[in-house]
Design a protein around this motif. Structure first.
Motif, PDB file in Angstrom:
ATOM      1  N   VAL A 122       0.911  -1.826  -2.727  1.00 47.60           N
ATOM      2  CA  VAL A 122       1.454  -0.898  -1.733  1.00 47.60           C
ATOM      3  C   VAL A 122       0.708  -1.069  -0.416  1.00 47.60           C
ATOM      4  O   VAL A 122      -0.524  -1.151  -0.407  1.00 47.60           O
ATOM      5  CB  VAL A 122       1.329   0.554  -2.221  1.00 47.60           C
ATOM      6  CG1 VAL A 122       1.692   1.534  -1.110  1.00 47.60           C
ATOM      7  CG2 VAL A 122       2.219   0.787  -3.437  1.00 47.60           C
ATOM      8  N   THR A 123       1.435  -1.109   0.692  1.00 50.39           N
ATOM      9  CA  THR A 123       0.819  -1.103   2.013  1.00 50.39           C
ATOM     10  C   THR A 123       1.074   0.250   2.655  1.00 50.39           C
ATOM     11  O   THR A 123       2.231   0.649   2.833  1.00 50.39           O
ATOM     12  CB  THR A 123       1.396  -2.207   2.907  1.00 50.39           C
ATOM     13  OG1 THR A 123       1.153  -3.481   2.304  1.00 50.39           O
ATOM     14  CG2 THR A 123       0.740  -2.183   4.290  1.00 50.39           C
ATOM     15  N   PHE A 182       1.118   5.542  -6.623  1.00 46.74           N
ATOM     16  CA  PHE A 182       1.077   5.151  -5.213  1.00 46.74           C
ATOM     17  C   PHE A 182       2.363   4.434  -4.811  1.00 46.74           C
ATOM     18  O   PHE A 182       2.830   4.572  -3.677  1.00 46.74           O
ATOM     19  CB  PHE A 182      -0.158   4.295  -4.935  1.00 46.74           C
ATOM     20  CG  PHE A 182      -1.063   4.908  -3.906  1.00 46.74           C
ATOM     21  CD1 PHE A 182      -1.195   4.359  -2.653  1.00 46.74           C
ATOM     22  CD2 PHE A 182      -1.761   6.068  -4.197  1.00 46.74           C
ATOM     23  CE1 PHE A 182      -2.008   4.939  -1.701  1.00 46.74           C
ATOM     24  CE2 PHE A 182      -2.577   6.657  -3.252  1.00 46.74           C
ATOM     25  CZ  PHE A 182      -2.700   6.096  -1.991  1.00 46.74           C
ATOM     26  N   GLU A 183       2.931   3.679  -5.718  1.00 49.25           N
ATOM     27  CA  GLU A 183       4.214   3.047  -5.439  1.00 49.25           C
ATOM     28  C   GLU A 183       5.293   4.107  -5.226  1.00 49.25           C
ATOM     29  O   GLU A 183       6.113   3.989  -4.309  1.00 49.25           O
ATOM     30  CB  GLU A 183       4.605   2.127  -6.599  1.00 49.25           C
ATOM     31  CG  GLU A 183       5.892   1.361  -6.365  1.00 49.25           C
ATOM     32  CD  GLU A 183       6.227   0.428  -7.514  1.00 49.25           C
ATOM     33  OE1 GLU A 183       5.511   0.442  -8.528  1.00 49.25           O
ATOM     34  OE2 GLU A 183       7.206  -0.315  -7.391  1.00 49.25           O
ATOM     35  N   ALA A 184       5.262   5.157  -6.038  1.00 51.80           N
ATOM     36  CA  ALA A 184       6.219   6.253  -5.863  1.00 51.80           C
ATOM     37  C   ALA A 184       6.007   6.950  -4.526  1.00 51.80           C
ATOM     38  O   ALA A 184       6.976   7.306  -3.838  1.00 51.80           O
ATOM     39  CB  ALA A 184       6.077   7.256  -7.012  1.00 51.80           C
ATOM     40  N   PHE A 229      -9.386  -3.761  -1.059  1.00 46.20           N
ATOM     41  CA  PHE A 229      -8.834  -2.423  -0.808  1.00 46.20           C
ATOM     42  C   PHE A 229      -8.082  -1.997  -2.062  1.00 46.20           C
ATOM     43  O   PHE A 229      -7.312  -2.776  -2.629  1.00 46.20           O
ATOM     44  CB  PHE A 229      -7.909  -2.442   0.411  1.00 46.20           C
ATOM     45  CG  PHE A 229      -8.523  -3.095   1.618  1.00 46.20           C
ATOM     46  CD1 PHE A 229      -9.371  -2.387   2.459  1.00 46.20           C
ATOM     47  CD2 PHE A 229      -8.273  -4.437   1.890  1.00 46.20           C
ATOM     48  CE1 PHE A 229      -9.962  -3.008   3.551  1.00 46.20           C
ATOM     49  CE2 PHE A 229      -8.859  -5.062   2.988  1.00 46.20           C
ATOM     50  CZ  PHE A 229      -9.715  -4.337   3.821  1.00 46.20           C
ATOM     51  N   ALA A 230      -8.285  -0.761  -2.476  1.00 46.47           N
ATOM     52  CA  ALA A 230      -7.688  -0.305  -3.737  1.00 46.47           C
ATOM     53  C   ALA A 230      -6.170  -0.335  -3.696  1.00 46.47           C
ATOM     54  O   ALA A 230      -5.524  -0.588  -4.717  1.00 46.47           O
ATOM     55  CB  ALA A 230      -8.175   1.113  -4.055  1.00 46.47           C
ATOM     56  N   HIS A 231      -5.575  -0.090  -2.523  1.00 47.15           N
ATOM     57  CA  HIS A 231      -4.110  -0.067  -2.464  1.00 47.15           C
ATOM     58  C   HIS A 231      -3.510  -1.432  -2.758  1.00 47.15           C
ATOM     59  O   HIS A 231      -2.348  -1.538  -3.162  1.00 47.15           O
ATOM     60  CB  HIS A 231      -3.627   0.453  -1.099  1.00 47.15           C
ATOM     61  CG  HIS A 231      -3.870  -0.487   0.041  1.00 47.15           C
ATOM     62  ND1 HIS A 231      -4.976  -0.399   0.863  1.00 47.15           N
ATOM     63  CD2 HIS A 231      -3.149  -1.539   0.520  1.00 47.15           C
ATOM     64  CE1 HIS A 231      -4.921  -1.337   1.785  1.00 47.15           C
ATOM     65  NE2 HIS A 231      -3.828  -2.049   1.592  1.00 47.15           N
TER      66      HIS A 231
END
Length: 388
Positions: free
Chosen positions: A238-239, A201-203, A231-233
């Motif tokens: 990561v936003t 997710f960061e990528a 929230f999973a993010h």
């Protein structure tokens, strides 16, 4: 005439006829119309966050429905404002919210936001993940990478390019300056509770930042404490630009939300979107009760016990366990999930045959250590019955 037969005669056949007819629930337990008791490890598909008939939820809904049950979007009311403010506080980032009634409606709102952004910026296509699931309505289905439910309803109104989930290189290759948005689940739910590799997710955030595409996080199943975080993010650091919520937010009452961060929260102009029932006072009161009564520490603790207990099982049918928090899949070595679901029900547990080789476990977030232990102790015999 049985309730099953009456259901079959009254409803369209898209669900078939569910095998169990439930009559009532209390806590993490439900009873069918014949009085048989089950420990609920489905939670209404990760919806019943507080279980069944939770006193705080009952009080909040009863009080609100007796006060003001509906306003439409022509008028505002305090429960919707309180809920929006509460969510923004949990997100801890500048954002604005649109309330809908369901997950697919939340994703439709996200889709429309992205389309407006794409038209403004001269962009032409979306990117989404293979086997991803974002809903059944045409816009959300356009972004859903499951051919079995998608292809028969095409052609679709937008160009969507699908890439393998978890493959950052494939994502980078697919996302160019013409890409409108990338739609991703932090963990793929309907594909079998499949988490991505660390850093994925960061990528995705970095790829979207480099190309100007919007990053949309579909957290219909993963949010509101399900993974042990609000929230999973947030666990990924990561936003997203757009976030979609539903399921567990209302604890059983229908509600969805589309959150636009920063500029994305101001894309809609007056009249661009709407919902007669979205932000309904009763659903908002229910959601506030859910947020007031969830204990993330308890979720993390009991989730660790469930995962650890399942991972300790040695059985020829059980391949392993995957997922996050109280949102797991028991992965099988053979395609016998339907048999596991049936054997579990016969043993007094409700689980979900999510994929032919994966059984979804998503109990209410108030499930106790004792109830988790009871399931873990019973699971080897359930597997043996399914394998027989």
């Amino acid at each position: 005439m049985s309730l099953h037969k009456r259901f079959e005669q009254a409803f369209m056949p898209n669900y078939g006829v569910p095998p169990i007819a439930l009559a009532r629930g209390e806590g993490t337990r439900v009873w069918d119309v014949d009085g048989r008791e089950y420990l609920d490890f489905i939670g209404g598909i990760a919806v019943s966050s507080l279980g069944h008939a939770h006193p705080a939820l009952v009080e909040a809904v009863s009080k609100q429905v007796a006060t003001l049950a509906h306003t439409s979007n022509l008028f505002l009311h305090e429960p919707e404002v309180l809920l929006a403010e509460r969510l923004l506080g949990l997100l801890d980032a500048p954002a604005r919210i649109f309330f809908a009634n369901s997950g697919t409606e939340a994703n439709e709102a996200a889709y429309k936001l992205a389309v407006k952004y794409g038209k403004r910026e001269g962009r032409s296509y979306f990117v989404a993940a293979e086997n991803g699931f974002h809903g059944r309505t045409i816009g959300a289905l356009s972004l859903t990478g499951k051919k079995a439910i998608r292809d028969q309803f095409g052609p679709f109104p937008v160009d969507v390019r699908f890439v393998p989930y978890g493959d950052a290189d494939a994502l980078k290759e697919a996302v160019t300056g013409d890409c409108i948005a990338v739609f991703l689940e932090p963990t793929q739910g309907e594909a079998g509770v499949v988490p991505p590799p660390d850093g994925y997710f960061e990528a995705a955030r970095q790829i979207c930042d480099a190309t100007g595409a919007l990053l949309v996080a579909d957290e219909i199943q993963s949010a509101i404490g399900r993974t042990g975080h609000w929230f999973a993010h947030q666990a990924d650091g990561v936003t997203p630009d757009i976030l979609t919520l539903a399921k567990g937010l209302g604890g059983g009452l229908p509600i969805g939300a589309c959150v636009g961060f920063g500029e994305a929260g101001r894309l809609f102009d007056k009249g661009d979107h709407g919902s007669t029932f979205g932000g309904n006072p009763v659903s908002c009161a229910a959601a506030l009760a859910v947020l007031d009564n969830l204990d993330l520490g308890h979720v993390k603790s009991v989730a660790a016990g469930l995962r650890g207990g399942l991972e300790a099982i040695r059985h020829p049918l059980l391949k392993g366990v995957r997922g996050r928090g109280l949102w797991l899949a028991a992965v099988l070595k053979e395609e016998r999930s339907a048999q596991v679901q049936q054997a579990a029900a016969e043993a007094g547990f409700l689980v979900n045959a999510l994929q032919p080789d994966a059984v979804r476990l998503a109990p209410p977030l108030v499930v106790t250590h004792e109830e988790v232990n009871a399931f873990v102790e019973a699971f080897p015999a359930i597997l043996s019955e399914a394998a027989a």
